[in-house]
Write a protein that holds these residues in place. Structure first.
Motif, short mmCIF file in Angstrom:
data_model
loop_
_atom_site.label_atom_id
_atom_site.label_comp_id
_atom_site.label_asym_id
_atom_site.label_seq_id
_atom_site.Cartn_x
_atom_site.Cartn_y
_atom_site.Cartn_z
N LEU A 127 0.82 -1.21 0.00
CA LEU A 127 0.00 0.00 0.00
C LEU A 127 0.86 1.26 0.00
O LEU A 127 0.51 2.25 -0.65
CB LEU A 127 -0.95 0.00 1.20
CG LEU A 127 -2.09 -1.01 1.14
CD1 LEU A 127 -2.87 -1.00 2.45
CD2 LEU A 127 -3.00 -0.74 -0.04
N ALA A 128 1.99 1.23 0.72
CA ALA A 128 2.89 2.39 0.73
C ALA A 128 3.41 2.67 -0.68
O ALA A 128 3.53 3.82 -1.09
CB ALA A 128 4.05 2.15 1.70
N CYS A 129 3.69 1.61 -1.44
CA CYS A 129 4.13 1.80 -2.82
C CYS A 129 3.04 2.44 -3.67
O CYS A 129 3.32 3.17 -4.62
CB CYS A 129 4.54 0.46 -3.43
SG CYS A 129 6.07 -0.20 -2.74
N ALA A 130 1.80 2.19 -3.32
CA ALA A 130 0.66 2.78 -4.03
C ALA A 130 0.32 4.17 -3.50
O ALA A 130 -0.55 4.85 -4.02
CB ALA A 130 -0.56 1.87 -3.92
N GLY A 131 1.02 4.57 -2.42
CA GLY A 131 0.79 5.89 -1.86
C GLY A 131 -0.45 6.00 -0.99
O GLY A 131 -1.06 7.06 -0.89
N THR A 132 -0.82 4.88 -0.33
CA THR A 132 -2.00 4.91 0.51
C THR A 132 -1.80 4.03 1.74
O THR A 132 -0.78 3.34 1.86
CB THR A 132 -3.25 4.44 -0.30
OG1 THR A 132 -4.42 4.70 0.46
CG2 THR A 132 -3.17 2.98 -0.66
#
Length: 137
Positions: A127-132
């Motif tokens: 999720l961090a890679c997706a910015g969320t």
């Protein structure tokens, strides 16, 4: 039966407990209990990604096809009739939307030796890679 009587309520409470739900059904009274659970720390669950690609560089004729997966050491090249291993290695690079590298389970570049059983990381990392995050609305 038009309604569930006090005897049915008492029996339901004795069998299931005071949170029991008593409903009238076509076959009689039904006694049930519903539980809601929240998973603890769902962001720490691991997700395992196995992926691949197929590219036809012959404009759909099937004459030149490249194929590879994170679980195969060497990519394949050939036609729709047959393919042979090609020199070279597939590298999976995990990036954010802006193109910057994103680390999942300690690395952003995954080679066959590390990815052959999948690219594994926590839901929080993906999720961090997706910015969320799970807390974002």
């Amino acid at each position: 039966v038009q309604s569930c009587n006090a005897s049915a309520r008492k029996n339901c409470d004795e069998v299931i407990g005071t949170n029991a739900e008593l409903k009238l059904r076509s076959a009689g009274c039904a006694c049930s209990q519903r539980h809601s659970y929240l998973a603890q720390n769902p962001e720490q669950q691991h997700i395992n990604l196995i992926h691949g690609y197929i590219v036809d560089t012959s404009y759909g004729t099937g004459q030149t096809i490249y194929r590879g997966t994170s679980g195969v050491e060497r990519p394949l090249i050939g036609s729709s009739e047959g393919q042979q291993p090609e020199d070279g290695r597939m590298v999976t690079r995990i990036q954010r939307k802006d193109g910057t590298a994103c680390v999942v389970n300690g690395k952003s570049d995954w080679y066959y030796t590390d990815a052959r059983r999948g690219i594994s990381g926590t839901l929080q990392e993906w999720l961090a890679c997706a910015g969320t995050t799970l807390d974002d609305s």
